[in-house]
Design an enzyme around this catalytic site. Structure first.
Site, short mmCIF file in Angstrom:
data_model
loop_
_atom_site.label_atom_id
_atom_site.label_comp_id
_atom_site.label_asym_id
_atom_site.label_seq_id
_atom_site.Cartn_x
_atom_site.Cartn_y
_atom_site.Cartn_z
N GLU A 200 12.20 2.02 13.76
CA GLU A 200 11.21 3.02 14.24
C GLU A 200 9.39 2.76 14.94
OE1 GLU A 200 9.90 2.05 9.32
OE2 GLU A 200 9.93 0.53 9.99
N TYR B 260 1.24 -1.58 -0.43
CA TYR B 260 0.18 0.06 -0.01
C TYR B 260 0.98 1.66 0.24
CZ TYR B 260 0.79 0.72 4.97
OH TYR B 260 1.44 1.07 6.49
N LEU C 145 11.10 0.64 7.17
CA LEU C 145 10.70 1.58 5.98
C LEU C 145 10.90 2.16 5.31
CD1 LEU C 145 8.50 0.68 4.16
CD2 LEU C 145 6.79 2.40 5.33
N LYS D 155 6.99 -1.94 1.97
CA LYS D 155 5.47 -1.95 2.45
C LYS D 155 4.23 -2.35 2.60
CE LYS D 155 3.63 3.12 3.20
NZ LYS D 155 3.39 3.25 4.57
N1 PMP Z 1 7.63 3.37 9.47
C1 PMP Z 1 6.52 2.80 9.44
C2 PMP Z 1 6.40 1.86 9.89
C3 PMP Z 1 5.34 3.21 8.07
O1 PMP Z 1 4.42 2.52 8.00
C4 PMP Z 1 5.69 4.60 7.97
C5 PMP Z 1 4.35 5.51 7.18
N2 PMP Z 1 3.90 4.34 6.03
C6 PMP Z 1 6.77 5.17 7.80
C7 PMP Z 1 7.81 4.71 8.58
C8 PMP Z 1 6.46 6.62 7.70
O2 PMP Z 1 6.29 6.68 5.78
P1 PMP Z 1 6.13 7.85 4.91
O3 PMP Z 1 7.21 8.97 5.29
O4 PMP Z 1 6.78 7.44 3.79
O5 PMP Z 1 4.74 8.50 5.85
#
Ligand code: PMP
Length: 288
Positions: free
Chosen positions: A180, A33, A205, A147
């Protein structure tokens, strides 16, 4: 006006939008996603989101449902039909519908679902007061760079944070290093004013805001060090913050109930938020 969702080639009323019971996303979490911010009717940083989506699909050998151009068109059409100018686009691609069997179907047809939601801009209160995070063990798999819609450990981590009165959970690996947040990237500011965030590898991620902020920091002369930091280091940091598409740059002022520094959002975090706000206003990079 009623909301509209896109489901496998059709724009349908949100209330009746549904997928098949044997969609592999539903059965096996066999899908990926993206969440893309929308500002002034356009996508913010569409290009890096598309890059990441294509990387996630390739990692799982899922055929993209369509070309990048076609996907951009469908996303923008979903915005148009919802008359949405400020908000969030959610898109999910799965390995499609097939008789339940763990192995890949012989002729998979990628399923695509898109929803659009109004709002999505973080409240100013979070920026003024900062938020608390709780440390929780990272119980996820070894491919967190994908993701994937398989988010159960993240769901449990976020719930633990909520039940503990915190905004977010920071996940800690077996060696005591922060990976994270449950849906955000984790950062600290070290004693020299440098930013520290975990290096890109399969433990985290690659957040789009993480990516963008690295460039913004560099252009403002702020050094970014990509390395793992421990939970103790985070507790002793001069500042900490988290980043995501829905949180932007958000100060973390307490960890497990203990204040970081003086317990108030720090100057480096404030500066980074200003830089990101400016980037967002300009709708980021290369967005249709
Ligand atoms: N880490 C994880 C596990 C996430 O789900 C997200 C949000 N999708 C992020 C980091 C931050 O990613 P982004 O800056 O692309 O929203």
């Amino acid at each position: 006006m009623s909301r509209i969702a896109y489901v496998n080639g059709l724009y349908v009323p949100f209330e009746s939008a549904a997928v098949h019971v044997e969609d592999r996303g539903y059965q096996f979490a066999d899908g990926v996603y993206e969440v893309i911010a929308v500002h002034k009717g356009r996508m913010v940083d569409a290009d890096p989101h598309f890059d990441r989506l294509w990387r996630s699909l390739a990692e799982l050998s899922i055929d993209p449902a369509m070309s990048r151009e076609a996907l951009a068109h469908v996303l923008l059409e979903t915005l148009r039909r919802n008359r949405l100018r400020e908000g969030i686009l959610y898109l999910q691609m799965t390995r499609g519908v097939a008789k339940r069997d763990h192995g890949f179907p012989k002729e998979p047809r990628t399923a695509l679902v898109i929803t659009a939601r109004r709002g999505g801009r973080p409240s100013p209160k979070g920026m003024e007061d900062g938020v608390e995070v709780l440390m929780v063990p990272d119980i996820r798999w070894d491919r967190c760079n994908i993701k994937s819609v398989s988010l159960l450990p993240n769901v449990l981590a976020k719930q633990a944070a909520r039940e503990g009165g915190a905004f977010e959970a920071w996940q800690v690996d077996k060696d005591g290093f922060v990976t994270e947040g449950s849906s955000t990237n984790a950062w600290i500011v070290d004693g020299d004013g440098n930013l520290v965030t975990r290096q890109l590898e399969s433990a985290i991620l690659s957040g789009i805001i993480r990516l963008v902020l690295q460039d913004l920091a560099a252009s403002a002369g702020i050094k970014v060090i990509e390395r793992a930091f421990t939970a103790d280091e985070a507790r002793d940091a001069s500042e900490a913050f988290l980043t995501s598409t829905t949180s932007f740059v958000l100060p973390v002022v307490r960890i497990d109930g203990e204040p970081i520094g003086d317990g108030l959002p720090g100057p480096v975090t404030k500066k980074l938020r200003e830089l990101y706000d400016g980037h967002f206003e300009g709708r980021g990079r290369n967005s249709p």
